[in-house]
Design a protein around this motif. Structure first.
Motif, short mmCIF file in Angstrom:
data_model
loop_
_atom_site.label_atom_id
_atom_site.label_comp_id
_atom_site.label_asym_id
_atom_site.label_seq_id
_atom_site.Cartn_x
_atom_site.Cartn_y
_atom_site.Cartn_z
N GLN A 75 5.26 -14.69 -11.67
CA GLN A 75 4.95 -14.45 -10.25
C GLN A 75 4.67 -12.66 -10.61
O GLN A 75 3.46 -12.07 -9.78
CB GLN A 75 6.50 -13.74 -9.11
CG GLN A 75 6.80 -14.87 -8.30
CD GLN A 75 7.80 -15.09 -7.50
OE1 GLN A 75 7.37 -14.44 -6.63
NE2 GLN A 75 9.04 -15.43 -7.76
N ARG A 79 0.48 -11.80 -10.12
CA ARG A 79 -0.15 -11.62 -9.21
C ARG A 79 -0.79 -9.86 -9.02
O ARG A 79 -1.51 -9.69 -8.62
CB ARG A 79 1.34 -10.75 -7.88
CG ARG A 79 0.66 -10.57 -6.69
CD ARG A 79 2.57 -10.19 -5.85
NE ARG A 79 3.20 -9.01 -6.53
CZ ARG A 79 4.51 -8.74 -6.71
NH1 ARG A 79 5.34 -9.86 -6.34
NH2 ARG A 79 4.77 -7.52 -6.93
N GLU A 80 0.06 -9.02 -10.19
CA GLU A 80 -0.60 -7.84 -9.95
C GLU A 80 -1.73 -7.95 -11.30
O GLU A 80 -2.40 -6.62 -10.66
CB GLU A 80 0.98 -6.80 -11.26
CG GLU A 80 1.82 -6.64 -9.86
CD GLU A 80 2.02 -5.99 -8.72
OE1 GLU A 80 1.36 -5.17 -8.77
OE2 GLU A 80 1.93 -6.84 -7.59
N ARG A 82 -4.56 -9.68 -9.99
CA ARG A 82 -5.22 -10.09 -9.42
C ARG A 82 -5.52 -11.56 -10.12
O ARG A 82 -6.98 -12.24 -9.43
CB ARG A 82 -6.21 -9.78 -9.28
CG ARG A 82 -5.76 -7.79 -8.95
CD ARG A 82 -7.17 -7.24 -7.90
NE ARG A 82 -7.05 -5.71 -7.64
CZ ARG A 82 -6.53 -4.68 -8.30
NH1 ARG A 82 -6.08 -5.20 -9.56
NH2 ARG A 82 -6.02 -3.99 -8.26
N ARG B 247 2.69 -7.24 0.02
CA ARG B 247 2.53 -8.26 -1.59
C ARG B 247 3.70 -7.77 -2.57
O ARG B 247 4.14 -8.70 -3.31
CB ARG B 247 1.46 -7.30 -2.54
CG ARG B 247 1.04 -8.38 -3.27
CD ARG B 247 -0.47 -7.57 -4.45
NE ARG B 247 0.28 -6.29 -5.13
CZ ARG B 247 0.03 -4.85 -5.27
NH1 ARG B 247 -1.25 -4.73 -4.21
NH2 ARG B 247 0.90 -3.94 -5.75
N THR B 249 8.04 -8.59 -4.22
CA THR B 249 9.00 -9.53 -3.89
C THR B 249 9.24 -9.26 -4.72
O THR B 249 9.95 -8.06 -4.69
CB THR B 249 8.09 -11.12 -4.43
OG1 THR B 249 7.83 -10.61 -6.03
CG2 THR B 249 7.14 -11.19 -3.73
#
Ligand code: SF4
Lengths: 299, 388
Positions: A75, A79-80, A82, B247, B249
């Protein structure tokens, strides 16, 4: 041009947490296999968020310096970075078999080869064994020795235990140590009772952690009874209940980890030439151990 | 030693390959009637190859300048090249690469560019630039060694050391040493925020190549060159607070519940010039600016950093508590002292308060006296909640 990014956790409180990341990055830098090598962190700088834009290369290999597949590798990091198209299913992994997936980083338009974590790569098994050799200062250690691979335990992430068990099984199959056991801090079988699980007098204990810190330098040594108080330190080996415990500290600090990082990138298609051999050569000069590559780069 | 004629040969080859070379005021074109040569001061036309070589001879600064940028540095359109050009106040027009626009002149970091002769004069002396707490010097390599003429090297030290003698400083030449230097402040405390204005002094990097300089700067202030370059080109991407919060979590999932006004207090606490050299470019969200000023820091901050994110989690949890009214016994001076204590800690002033300065409310003995008098046996401030 190709770049390597080593993605690690880092810490706001402990300046040593990033030491192994820097050390392995430097080893890889010295091989010259990549045009650029960059450390990136969740808690330090450059942050995952900013790292890709600091690179000139169009091909970027991102290797997470984490032990298991889970929250960070599935995750947080994608996500970071992108990686918009990311989906954990793309790794098609059973928890220990993630290899790589090729994606675009949305803010920079570069090709990112997002690799599985170092902790679940097969070459990691060799690092654990190498750790046992380092701590006993015996390149042939095995006969008459038990080996305990220690992990955190399940907590929120079941894959964390899978990684520990995976390598323990592989070490068992090597038939090198008399016994091999997976032990945990927070679940059965617990590392506190390490001597209950071994017949052998000598037991090497290797914690499968990336950096030395609270768990490996305080918790585990005290829980195993190596010392009353971690601040007093402990002997290697230390006598506990009629056994000799060779406590190795975090496996992530072992020099051979750089090799696993390279193998991860090579599996994802990086052209690393003879960098793996160079790293092993360098390390064997340092340690006197005979390090044979376990796999051909790129296979 | 590589001699000037070799540079001329390489330059002429480039002209022949491309039909023309135009760089930093030097322009050579191959026309029907021979070569045309132009600098901001002079112009020749109809030169044959030998004439051109002769004409270039007194223009060796232009020639070696071309060689350094087009051959040694390269990297057209990269942040690295733009940064090195900025270091010697060279025109930054080419930072745009092919697709950018030409807003670069407007950036506050950019001064009036220098011409090649002006730059060479300055580079012979050493041309200084500031980058946060770093002082960078670009200079020409002495002709005596093996480096090609016009080669630049770079030195780097703390702005506080700009006037110090090198012999008083710890001298380094490996960019990676910057990691160690920037890990701790003067008092040996860990610096988790690399842009905190607490970089220790007493060291110098000397004789770095351009690539090494950028690498070293990146170890001191990660990603600042890349984001500066984006800002220069008008392509800095900003993620505002609400996007960043949403954003998150895991344990940071709560961030989007942080009250609006608490985001203001947080920016005021963390993102001001006294605490961080980055200039906060992020706002509450795209349409809603924060009231707190983003500061004048040299580096753009394009989204809340991990330190602010971690602190925000704490404040979000604290802000979810109810307020109560408490009653406690204090003299007026003791009440004032509480304010002085908070202020001293917030300003990081406690270490400066002298042992015997009992006029300062945050003096250690004054604080210990207050504790002895007003704390109960459990070590808590004696107070009574009066609203229930
Ligand atoms: S979020 Fe605030 S404290 Fe963090 S880097 Fe940006 S300006 Fe500095």
């Amino acid at each position: 041009m190709q770049a390597l990014v080593i993605a690690a956790h880092g810490s706001h409180l402990n300046p040593d947490a990033s030491d192994p990341t820097y050390a392995h990055a430097d080893t890889v830098r010295e091989t010259g296999a990549f045009d650029e090598v960059r450390e990136a962190f969740w808690k330090e700088e450059p942050h995952f968020r900013e790292v890709i834009r600091t690179l000139e290369s169009d091909e970027v290999f991102v290797v997470p310096l984490f032990i298991s597949e889970g929250y960070f590798t599935e995750q947080v990091i994608p996500r970071e970075l992108r990686l918009e198209e990311w989906d954990p299913d793309k790794w098609d992994s059973d928890g220990t078999s993630a290899s790589q997936v090729t994606l675009e980083a949305e803010d920079v338009g570069k090709t990112i080869h997002y690799c599985g974590p170092v902790g679940t790569h097969d070459a990691m098994t060799d690092v654990i064994v190498q750790r046992a050799e380092s701590v006993t200062e015996d390149p042939n250690v095995g006969d008459g020795f038990g080996l305990a691979v220690v992990g955190h335990g399940t907590e929120r992430n079941e894959n964390s235990a899978k990684a520990i068990e995976y390598h323990t099984e592989r070490i068992r199959e090597m038939d090198r140590f008399d016994e091999a056991k997976a032990l945990f801090m927070d679940e059965e079988p617990e590392v506190d009772d390490v001597t209950d699980y071994f017949e052998t007098e000598d037991i090497v204990v290797v914690p499968l952690f990336i950096a030395d810190g609270y768990h490996t330098q305080e918790d585990i040594p005290e829980d195993m009874g190596l010392t009353e108080d971690y601040r007093l330190g402990w002997e290697v080996p230390a006598d506990v209940d009629g056994h000799r415990i060779w406590y190795a500290g975090a496996v992530g600090t072992e020099g051979l980890m750089a090799d696993v990082i390279l193998e991860r990138a090579a599996d994802a298609g990086a052209d690393i030439g003879d960098a793996v051999a160079a790293v092993r050569e360098e390390l064997s000069l340092e340690t006197g151990a005979d390090l044979e590559p376990s796999a051909e780069p790129g296979d | 030693m590589t001699t000037a004629p070799n540079h001329v040969e390489a330059l002429l080859e480039a002209v022949d390959d491309g039909g023309a070379v135009a760089f930093d005021g030097l322009r050579i074109e191959r026309a029907e009637d021979g070569y045309a040569l132009e600098t901001p001061d002079e112009e020749w036309t109809g030169l044959d190859a030998d004439d051109l070589a002769d004409a270039l001879e007194p223009l060796s600064d232009y020639v070696t300048n071309w060689r350094y940028w087009q051959r040694a540095v390269g990297g057209e359109g990269t942040a690295r090249r733009a940064f090195l050009r900025w270091c010697e106040r060279a025109p930054l027009a080419d930072v745009d690469g092919d697709d950018g626009d030409a807003e670069t002149g407007a950036h506050p970091s950019v001064d009036e560019p220098l011409s090649v002769p002006e730059r060479y004069a300055a580079l012979r002396e050493g041309l200084d630039r500031e980058w946060g707490q770093l002082c960078l010097t670009a200079r020409l390599v002495d002709d005596a060694d093996d480096d090609p003429a016009g080669e630049r090297v770079y030195d780097l030290w703390h702005v506080d050391d700009a006037d110090s003698d090198l012999t008083q400083l710890e001298v380094y030449d490996d960019p990676r040493d910057a990691r160690e230097i920037s890990t701790y402040d003067e008092d040996g405390r860990y610096r988790p925020l690399k842009t905190a204005p607490t970089l220790p002094s007493g060291w110098a990097f000397t004789g770095l190549s351009g690539g090494e300089l950028v690498e070293t700067v990146e170890f001191f202030y990660p990603a600042t060159v890349a984001n500066w370059h984006r800002e220069l080109r008008g392509t800095l991407d900003v993620d505002h607070w609400s996007e960043t919060a949403e954003r998150q979590t895991g344990i940071y999932d709560v961030l989007d519940e942080m009250p609006r006004e608490a985001v203001e207090w947080m920016a005021e606490a963390c993102c001001v010039d006294s605490q961080c050299l980055r200039r906060r470019e992020w706002e509450f969200d795209e349409d809603e600016a924060l009231d707190v000023d983003g500061g004048d820091g040299p580096f753009p901050c394009r989204e809340p950093c991990s330190l602010v994110v971690a602190a925000a989690r704490k404040w979000t949890i604290l802000e979810s508590e109810d307020e109560h009214t408490y009653e406690l016994e204090l003299t007026t001076s003791e009440y004032n002292q509480l304010a002085e204590l908070i202020d001293a800690v917030a300003e990081g002033r406690t270490d400066e308060i002298r042992e015997a300065d009992v006029n300062d409310g945050a003096n250690r003995f004054r604080a210990r006296y207050l504790r002895a008098k007003r704390f109960d046996e459990e070590g808590d401030l004696e107070a009574r909640r009066v609203d229930d």
